[in-house]
Design an enzyme around this catalytic site. Structure first.
Site, short mmCIF file in Angstrom:
data_model
loop_
_atom_site.label_atom_id
_atom_site.label_comp_id
_atom_site.label_asym_id
_atom_site.label_seq_id
_atom_site.Cartn_x
_atom_site.Cartn_y
_atom_site.Cartn_z
N PRO A 192 18.54 -14.03 -24.17
CA PRO A 192 18.54 -15.12 -25.14
C PRO A 192 17.11 -15.44 -25.58
O PRO A 192 16.18 -15.34 -24.79
CB PRO A 192 19.16 -16.29 -24.38
N LYS A 193 16.95 -15.80 -26.85
CA LYS A 193 15.64 -16.18 -27.40
C LYS A 193 15.57 -17.70 -27.46
O LYS A 193 16.23 -18.34 -28.28
CB LYS A 193 15.45 -15.59 -28.80
N LEU A 194 14.77 -18.30 -26.56
CA LEU A 194 14.64 -19.75 -26.53
C LEU A 194 13.61 -20.22 -27.55
O LEU A 194 12.68 -19.48 -27.91
CB LEU A 194 14.24 -20.21 -25.13
N GLU A 225 17.70 -19.50 -30.16
CA GLU A 225 17.50 -19.07 -31.54
C GLU A 225 18.27 -17.79 -31.88
O GLU A 225 18.51 -17.50 -33.04
CB GLU A 225 16.03 -18.80 -31.81
#
Length: 285
Positions: free
Chosen positions: A26-28, A171
Site C-alpha cells: 500500500p502507498k501511504l 493513495e
C-alpha cells in the site's frame, strides 16, 4: 554507502501488473524518508535534504536499530484512524516552539518498506525479497513508531487494499518485482486511485506532430497535463493537433505551461482522486 542516497521511485500505470514474481505494498500518504542509523540517526528526504529535526521522535526511536543500518520508508502522521498529510506538511515546515508543539500533539510513525543496509552491508544489489526479509528481521523486536509496511504477492489482496484502504489514507498500490534490486529512478510501478472520465483536449506540450503531454479539461473544469504520451497515443492525436488553431501559451493551476489550442478532440483519461492529481490518457474517443 554514501549519504545522501538516491532513492528508487515508481512509474505511474493504469492497472496493477499481474503474474508470478510481483509483490504489492500500500502507498501511504506521507513524506518519503530514508532513515540512517550510524553513530547517531539522520533522516534524509527524497531530495537528499536532512530532515532529522522535523522528525526527531522517529530519529529517537531509530536509535534502537542496529548500527550501520539504512531503511527506506514513509513518514506519516495518523489522526482519527487515517493518515493526515496536512499534519505532515505542517511538521516538515515548522521550526522552534511550533515544531516542538506539533511533535508533542501529533506524533509520527515510520512505515518502512525497504532495507538498504544492515550491519554495514549494502543490500541494494540484493533481490527485493531478500531485502524484505532483512527489513522484517531488523524490525521484529521493535514496535511503533517503527513498523514494516505490509506486503503481499496475492494480487487479490492488493486489489482489496486498493478498494478499502483509501478511508485510512492509502493513495494506491506500489508493485515491485521479487527479484529486482534497489535502483535509483523509476524502477517500481504504482497505481493511484482514479476515475475514468472523458476530457476535452485544450492544448499540448511539444509539437503538433510529436506531442509529449496533452492539456485536458476535466469534468470538474480543472485543466491538467496528462502523463507522457506513449508512441501509439502520440500518433492517434497528432493529426488532429496539426489542424488545430493555436491560441498562445497557457498554464495549469499548478503552473505547468502548455500550448493552448482549439480542438474538438475528446479523450478518455484516468484522473487521480487523491492529492496527486495524476491524469493518464487511455484512448481517443
Amino acid at each position: 554507502m554514501d549519504y545522501p542516497v538516491e532513492v528508487a521511485l515508481a512509474q505511474q500505470v493504469v492497472a496493477l501488473p499481474e503474474g508470478e514474481g510481483w509483490w504489492y505494498e500500500p502507498k501511504l500518504d506521507g513524506d518519503r524518508g530514508v532513515l540512517w542509523r550510524r553513530d547517531t540517526v539522520r533522516i534524509q528526504t527524497r531530495a537528499g535534504r536532512d530532515a532529522t529535526e522535523q522528525w526527531i521522535d522517529i530519529a529517537t526511536a531509530a536509535m534502537d536499530l542496529p548500527a550501520d543500518t539504512v531503511l527506506d520508508g514513509e513518514l506519516v502522521i495518523w489522526r482519527e484512524g487515517r493518515t493526515d498529510f496536512g499534519a505532515v506538511r505542517s511538521r516538515a515546515s515548522a521550526r522552534g516552539r511550533r515544531l516542538a508543539d506539533l511533535v508533542r500533539r501529533y506524533p509520527a510513525s515510520y512505515a518502512a518498506f525497504d532495507c538498504l543496509m544492515l550491519n554495514g552491508q549494502d543490500l541494494r544489489g540484493r533481490p527485493y525479497l531478500e531485502r524484505r526479509r532483512a527489513l522484517l528481521e531488523v524490525l521484529e523486536k521493535l514496535g511503533p513508531p517503527l513498523q514494516a509496511l505490509p506486503a503481499t504477492d496475492d494480487v487479490d489482496v492488493a486489489r482489496t487494499w486498493y478498494e478499502v484502504l483509501p478511508e485510512q489514507g492509502c493513495e494506491g498500490i506500489v508493485a515491485k518485482r521479487a527479484t529486482s534490486p534497489y535502483k535509483p529512478g523509476r524502477s517500481w510501478v504504482k497505481i493511484r486511485h482514479s476515475q475514468v472520465v472523458d476530457a476535452d483536449v485544450v492544448g499540448y506540450t511539444g509539437t503538433p506532430a510529436r506531442p509529449q503531454h496533452l492539456a485536458v479539461r476535466l469534468p470538474d473544469g480543472r485543466i491538467a497535463l496528462t502523463q507522457m504520451l506513449t508512441p501509439l497515443l502520440t500518433a492517434q492525436v497528432a493529426s488532429s493537433l496539426s489542424e488545430a488553431a493555436l491560441a498562445g501559451r497557457a498554464a495549469t493551476a499548478a503552473g505547468e505551461e502548455y500550448r493552448s489550442a482549439a480542438t474538438d478532440v475528446v479523450v478518455e483519461v484516468a484522473a487521480g482522486t487523491t492529492r496527486h492529481a495524476v491524469v493518464t490518457m487511455i484512448r481517443v474517443r
